[in-house]
Design an enzyme around this catalytic site. Structure first.
Site, mmCIF file in Angstrom:
data_model
loop_
_atom_site.group_PDB
_atom_site.id
_atom_site.type_symbol
_atom_site.label_atom_id
_atom_site.label_comp_id
_atom_site.label_asym_id
_atom_site.label_seq_id
_atom_site.Cartn_x
_atom_site.Cartn_y
_atom_site.Cartn_z
ATOM 1 N N ASN A 41 0.844 -1.190 0.000
ATOM 2 C CA ASN A 41 0.000 0.000 0.000
ATOM 3 C C ASN A 41 0.886 1.249 0.000
ATOM 4 O O ASN A 41 1.981 1.256 0.558
ATOM 5 C CB ASN A 41 -0.998 0.000 1.159
ATOM 6 N N ILE A 42 0.397 2.263 -0.688
ATOM 7 C CA ILE A 42 1.120 3.526 -0.826
ATOM 8 C C ILE A 42 0.135 4.647 -0.529
ATOM 9 O O ILE A 42 -0.794 4.883 -1.316
ATOM 10 C CB ILE A 42 1.697 3.697 -2.252
ATOM 11 N N GLU A 43 0.313 5.311 0.591
ATOM 12 C CA GLU A 43 -0.598 6.379 1.000
ATOM 13 C C GLU A 43 -0.073 7.737 0.544
ATOM 14 O O GLU A 43 1.081 7.865 0.132
ATOM 15 C CB GLU A 43 -0.744 6.384 2.525
ATOM 16 N N CYS A 52 -4.005 0.615 -2.680
ATOM 17 C CA CYS A 52 -3.965 -0.607 -1.880
ATOM 18 C C CYS A 52 -2.833 -1.497 -2.390
ATOM 19 O O CYS A 52 -2.398 -1.382 -3.538
ATOM 20 C CB CYS A 52 -5.284 -1.361 -1.995
ATOM 21 N N GLU A 54 -2.967 -4.608 -3.217
ATOM 22 C CA GLU A 54 -3.427 -5.395 -4.353
ATOM 23 C C GLU A 54 -3.390 -4.588 -5.649
ATOM 24 O O GLU A 54 -3.039 -5.107 -6.705
ATOM 25 C CB GLU A 54 -4.859 -5.908 -4.105
ATOM 26 N N CYS A 85 -10.100 -5.241 0.106
ATOM 27 C CA CYS A 85 -11.290 -4.393 0.178
ATOM 28 C C CYS A 85 -12.177 -4.657 -1.039
ATOM 29 O O CYS A 85 -11.773 -5.331 -1.999
ATOM 30 C CB CYS A 85 -10.887 -2.913 0.255
ATOM 31 N N CYS A 88 -10.663 -3.627 -4.423
ATOM 32 C CA CYS A 88 -9.607 -4.541 -4.883
ATOM 33 C C CYS A 88 -10.177 -5.876 -5.310
ATOM 34 O O CYS A 88 -9.677 -6.503 -6.248
ATOM 35 C CB CYS A 88 -8.545 -4.718 -3.799
#
Length: 130
Positions: A41-43, A52, A54, A85, A88
């Protein structure tokens, strides 16, 4: 054999950029040809506009030529048996084999393996709506 998929997901989780949620996640996909593609995940500050794990793995998969996904492993540092989620699940459904397996993991390995169709039985499909 699925342990190598878990290891790829766990290694990806360790690279997650999650300064806001502090909730690192990793995912790995195995194609029918045996290739593995992983992502984390990359915020970003425009929460929740991040990616996400995935989604990141799917990006690597598509850029490598795609194919059919037969196995998925997902791991989170703070939640055993993390489930993709809804968004995804829909993204994955575009590429998974009808008998694809989803491996739910904790930090030590695979805890449970389920058919992908059991967690996403009726995804949105334009072909069905014509």
């Amino acid at each position: 054999m699925a342990h190598d998929l878990f290891e790829a997901a766990e290694a990806a989780m360790r690279k997650a950029y999650a300064p806001y949620s502090k909730f690192p996640v990793g995912a790995a996909l195995r194609t029918a040809e045996g290739r593995i593609h992983a992502g984390c995940n990359i915020e970003n500050a425009s929460y929740p506009e991040g990616w996400c794990a995935e989604t990141t793995a799917l990006g690597a998969f598509v850029m490598a030529g795609g194919g059919t996904i037969c196995e998925i492993a997902v791991v989170a540092e703070k939640m055993p048996r993390i489930m993709p989620c809804g968004g995804c699940r829909q993204r994955l459904s575009e590429f998974v084999a009808s008998d694809a397996t989803l491996h739910l993991c904790d930090e030590t390995g695979i805890v449970e393996s389920v058919p992908f169709t059991s967690v996403f039985p009726r995804g949105f499909n334009l072909e069905q709506n014509r």
